[in-house]
Design a protein around this motif. Structure first.
Motif, PDB file in Angstrom:
ATOM      1  N   ALA A  79       0.754  -1.198  -0.070  1.00 37.49           N
ATOM      2  CA  ALA A  79      -0.048   0.195  -0.141  1.00 37.49           C
ATOM      3  C   ALA A  79       0.852   1.200  -0.085  1.00 37.49           C
ATOM      4  CB  ALA A  79      -0.899  -0.032   1.356  1.00 37.49           C
ATOM      5  N   THR A  80       1.898   1.182   0.746  1.00 38.30           N
ATOM      6  CA  THR A  80       2.924   2.392   0.814  1.00 38.30           C
ATOM      7  C   THR A  80       3.529   2.611  -0.768  1.00 38.30           C
ATOM      8  OG1 THR A  80       3.361   1.978   3.034  1.00 38.30           O
ATOM      9  CG2 THR A  80       4.949   3.219   1.946  1.00 38.30           C
ATOM     10  N   ALA A  81       3.919   1.350  -1.374  1.00 31.10           N
ATOM     11  CA  ALA A  81       4.530   1.611  -2.723  1.00 31.10           C
ATOM     12  C   ALA A  81       3.566   2.114  -3.628  1.00 31.10           C
ATOM     13  CB  ALA A  81       4.994   0.311  -3.074  1.00 31.10           C
ATOM     14  N   GLU A  82       2.094   1.631  -3.587  1.00 31.32           N
ATOM     15  CA  GLU A  82       1.048   2.278  -4.501  1.00 31.32           C
ATOM     16  C   GLU A  82       0.747   3.665  -4.001  1.00 31.32           C
ATOM     17  OE1 GLU A  82      -2.032  -0.347  -3.691  1.00 31.32           O
ATOM     18  OE2 GLU A  82      -1.327  -1.901  -4.704  1.00 31.32           O
ATOM     19  N   ALA A  83       0.663   3.979  -3.024  1.00 31.99           N
ATOM     20  CA  ALA A  83       0.488   5.464  -2.374  1.00 31.99           C
ATOM     21  C   ALA A  83       1.874   6.438  -3.211  1.00 31.99           C
ATOM     22  CB  ALA A  83       0.453   5.579  -0.897  1.00 31.99           C
ATOM     23  N   GLU A  84       3.135   5.829  -3.092  1.00 32.20           N
ATOM     24  CA  GLU A  84       4.209   6.457  -3.485  1.00 32.20           C
ATOM     25  C   GLU A  84       3.948   6.863  -5.034  1.00 32.20           C
ATOM     26  OE1 GLU A  84       7.757   8.850  -3.595  1.00 32.20           O
ATOM     27  OE2 GLU A  84       6.512   8.374  -1.836  1.00 32.20           O
ATOM     28  N   THR A  85       3.831   5.721  -5.476  1.00 26.58           N
ATOM     29  CA  THR A  85       3.397   5.707  -7.121  1.00 26.58           C
ATOM     30  C   THR A  85       2.480   6.733  -7.426  1.00 26.58           C
ATOM     31  OG1 THR A  85       4.078   3.384  -7.307  1.00 26.58           O
ATOM     32  CG2 THR A  85       2.981   4.244  -9.275  1.00 26.58           C
ATOM     33  N   ALA A  86       1.429   6.829  -6.697  1.00 26.39           N
ATOM     34  CA  ALA A  86       0.169   7.674  -6.908  1.00 26.39           C
ATOM     35  C   ALA A  86       0.408   9.248  -6.744  1.00 26.39           C
ATOM     36  CB  ALA A  86      -1.084   7.336  -6.172  1.00 26.39           C
ATOM     37  N   ARG A  87       1.467   9.347  -5.402  1.00 27.80           N
ATOM     38  CA  ARG A  87       1.788  10.679  -5.093  1.00 27.80           C
ATOM     39  C   ARG A  87       2.918  11.280  -6.533  1.00 27.80           C
ATOM     40  NH1 ARG A  87       6.297  12.815  -3.824  1.00 27.80           N
ATOM     41  NH2 ARG A  87       7.470  11.075  -3.345  1.00 27.80           N
ATOM     42  N   GLU A  88       3.859  10.237  -6.761  1.00 24.29           N
ATOM     43  CA  GLU A  88       4.570  10.755  -8.103  1.00 24.29           C
ATOM     44  C   GLU A  88       3.692  11.121  -9.339  1.00 24.29           C
ATOM     45  OE1 GLU A  88       7.369   7.475  -8.337  1.00 24.29           O
ATOM     46  OE2 GLU A  88       8.442   8.147  -6.556  1.00 24.29           O
ATOM     47  N   GLU A  89       2.908  10.295  -9.495  1.00 23.90           N
ATOM     48  CA  GLU A  89       2.062  10.650 -10.685  1.00 23.90           C
ATOM     49  C   GLU A  89       1.045  11.917 -10.503  1.00 23.90           C
ATOM     50  OE1 GLU A  89      -0.630   7.267 -11.241  1.00 23.90           O
ATOM     51  OE2 GLU A  89       0.944   5.935 -12.189  1.00 23.90           O
ATOM     52  N   ALA A  90       0.822  12.161  -9.308  1.00 23.29           N
ATOM     53  CA  ALA A  90      -0.113  13.410  -8.980  1.00 23.29           C
ATOM     54  C   ALA A  90       0.924  14.575  -9.049  1.00 23.29           C
ATOM     55  CB  ALA A  90      -0.562  13.551  -7.539  1.00 23.29           C
ATOM     56  N   GLU A  91       2.215  14.511  -8.531  1.00 23.50           N
ATOM     57  CA  GLU A  91       3.437  15.585  -8.914  1.00 23.50           C
ATOM     58  C   GLU A  91       3.477  15.773 -10.275  1.00 23.50           C
ATOM     59  OE1 GLU A  91       6.819  14.560  -6.490  1.00 23.50           O
ATOM     60  OE2 GLU A  91       5.656  15.024  -4.576  1.00 23.50           O
ATOM     61  N   ALA A  92       3.695  14.661 -11.078  1.00 24.72           N
ATOM     62  CA  ALA A  92       4.104  14.843 -12.545  1.00 24.72           C
ATOM     63  C   ALA A  92       2.948  15.509 -13.334  1.00 24.72           C
ATOM     64  CB  ALA A  92       4.283  13.664 -13.170  1.00 24.72           C
ATOM     65  N   LEU A  93       1.447  15.137 -12.773  1.00 27.53           N
ATOM     66  CA  LEU A  93       0.543  16.022 -13.353  1.00 27.53           C
ATOM     67  C   LEU A  93       0.285  17.278 -12.826  1.00 27.53           C
ATOM     68  CD1 LEU A  93      -2.318  15.477 -15.076  1.00 27.53           C
ATOM     69  CD2 LEU A  93      -3.480  14.867 -12.756  1.00 27.53           C
ATOM     70  N   SER A  94       0.462  17.568 -11.557  1.00 26.49           N
ATOM     71  CA  SER A  94       0.497  18.925 -11.208  1.00 26.49           C
ATOM     72  C   SER A  94       1.573  19.753 -11.786  1.00 26.49           C
ATOM     73  CB  SER A  94       0.954  18.853  -9.608  1.00 26.49           C
ATOM     74  OG  SER A  94       0.939  20.329  -8.996  1.00 26.49           O
ATOM     75  N   GLU A  95       2.945  19.104 -12.146  1.00 27.55           N
ATOM     76  CA  GLU A  95       3.809  20.253 -13.046  1.00 27.55           C
ATOM     77  C   GLU A  95       3.104  20.242 -14.258  1.00 27.55           C
ATOM     78  OE1 GLU A  95       7.655  18.007 -12.596  1.00 27.55           O
ATOM     79  OE2 GLU A  95       7.643  17.970 -10.672  1.00 27.55           O
ATOM     80  N   GLU A  96       2.561  19.308 -14.942  1.00 29.25           N
ATOM     81  CA  GLU A  96       2.159  19.406 -16.198  1.00 29.25           C
ATOM     82  C   GLU A  96       1.225  20.456 -16.105  1.00 29.25           C
ATOM     83  OE1 GLU A  96      -0.063  16.993 -19.715  1.00 29.25           O
ATOM     84  OE2 GLU A  96       0.819  15.805 -18.301  1.00 29.25           O
ATOM     85  N   LEU A  97       0.168  20.586 -15.403  1.00 27.44           N
ATOM     86  CA  LEU A  97      -0.858  21.439 -15.325  1.00 27.44           C
ATOM     87  C   LEU A  97      -0.466  22.960 -15.020  1.00 27.44           C
ATOM     88  CD1 LEU A  97      -3.765  19.571 -13.197  1.00 27.44           C
ATOM     89  CD2 LEU A  97      -3.802  20.069 -15.683  1.00 27.44           C
ATOM     90  N   VAL A  98       0.577  23.084 -14.236  1.00 30.47           N
ATOM     91  CA  VAL A  98       1.222  24.353 -13.693  1.00 30.47           C
ATOM     92  C   VAL A  98       2.037  24.815 -15.117  1.00 30.47           C
ATOM     93  CG1 VAL A  98       3.223  25.414 -12.611  1.00 30.47           C
ATOM     94  CG2 VAL A  98       1.754  23.936 -11.373  1.00 30.47           C
ATOM     95  N   THR A  99       2.521  23.993 -16.108  1.00 25.30           N
ATOM     96  CA  THR A  99       3.217  24.253 -17.120  1.00 25.30           C
ATOM     97  C   THR A  99       2.386  24.989 -18.209  1.00 25.30           C
ATOM     98  OG1 THR A  99       5.061  22.676 -16.884  1.00 25.30           O
ATOM     99  CG2 THR A  99       4.787  23.478 -19.176  1.00 25.30           C
ATOM    100  N   LYS A 100       1.175  24.186 -18.427  1.00 25.54           N
ATOM    101  CA  LYS A 100      -0.028  24.398 -19.158  1.00 25.54           C
ATOM    102  C   LYS A 100      -0.585  25.736 -18.673  1.00 25.54           C
ATOM    103  CE  LYS A 100      -1.481  19.945 -21.033  1.00 25.54           C
ATOM    104  NZ  LYS A 100      -2.552  19.030 -21.243  1.00 25.54           N
ATOM    105  N   ALA A 101      -0.958  25.616 -17.329  1.00 19.91           N
ATOM    106  CA  ALA A 101      -1.483  27.153 -17.046  1.00 19.91           C
ATOM    107  C   ALA A 101      -0.590  28.149 -17.252  1.00 19.91           C
ATOM    108  CB  ALA A 101      -1.836  26.967 -15.429  1.00 19.91           C
ATOM    109  N   ASP A 102       0.783  28.084 -17.187  1.00 19.35           N
ATOM    110  CA  ASP A 102       1.807  29.159 -17.295  1.00 19.35           C
ATOM    111  C   ASP A 102       1.718  29.352 -18.950  1.00 19.35           C
ATOM    112  OD1 ASP A 102       2.421  29.427 -14.802  1.00 19.35           O
ATOM    113  OD2 ASP A 102       4.463  28.146 -15.125  1.00 19.35           O
ATOM    114  N   ALA A 103       1.492  28.550 -19.961  1.00 23.80           N
ATOM    115  CA  ALA A 103       1.485  28.753 -21.131  1.00 23.80           C
ATOM    116  C   ALA A 103       0.198  29.484 -21.546  1.00 23.80           C
ATOM    117  CB  ALA A 103       1.514  27.412 -21.973  1.00 23.80           C
TER     118      ALA A 103
END
Length: 194
Positions: A147-171
């Motif tokens: 469960a910890t590994a799955e939560a870490e993977t989900a956190r990393e995916e959420a951070e990547a999505l957040s960075e992509e959304l920030v980049t799109k919002a800046d554009a």
């Protein structure tokens, strides 16, 4: 038992009077020519008295015999207790020490070593329960790690999505700013670049 007195002896008279006790007859006064211990007691509800006598040596032989029998009995009891300790208590203590060692290993996190026993008593039940607990803990820890590994993977995916959304919002912000300045050629692409 007393020379010359017969049924009129002090022991018979005391017994007939209802007294219970012992007397010593000196060797010079006894019918045997040796000292005697005389016991007497009245027989309840009759005009009889019970008188018995023996030489002191004979009485002490009985006491000595009883003492010897008592020592033999105590020796046998001691041997039985020693046998009990060696055959029952000592193995139980050994198994309890082994269980304590198993508990310490579990406390230290060694959950892969099984707790084994061949006992069919309460100590065996305790060991089997401890082994079941060990297996359950190992499974729960493995599940928590998954469960910890799955939560870490989900956190990393959420951070990547957040960075992509920030980049799109800046554009989009950049494009909107250029449009606001009158540059109608500015476009925001889905990838975040113009």
């Amino acid at each position: 038992h007393t020379t010359g007195t017969g049924v009129s002896s002090p022991a018979v008279r005391a017994g007939l009077a209802g007294e219970k006790g012992t007397q010593t007859v000196a060797a010079a006064n006894s019918t045997t020519g040796t000292a005697l211990i005389v016991g007497h007691d009245g027989v309840h509800g009759t005009d009889w008295a019970l008188v018995t006598y023996a030489e002191p040596g004979a009485l002490f032989r009985v006491v000595d015999g009883l003492r010897t029998d008592l020592f033999v009995l105590l020796g046998a009891i001691t041997a039985l207790l020693a046998g009990f300790v060696l055959s029952v208590e000592r193995p139980a203590l050994r198994d309890l020490r082994s269980l304590r060692t198993d508990v310490e290993r579990l406390r230290d996190g060694e959950l892969d070593t099984a707790v084994e026993t061949d006992r069919a008593d309460e100590i065996g039940d305790l060991a089997r329960g401890l082994d079941t607990m060990r297996g359950d803990l190992r499974d729960q820890i493995a599940e928590a790690e998954r469960a910890t590994a799955e939560a870490e993977t989900a956190r990393e995916e959420a951070e990547a999505l957040s960075e992509e959304l920030v980049t799109k919002a800046d554009a989009y912000r950049e494009s909107m700013s250029r449009l606001a300045d009158g540059d109608f050629t500015a476009r925001a692409a889905a990838s975040g670049s113009e």
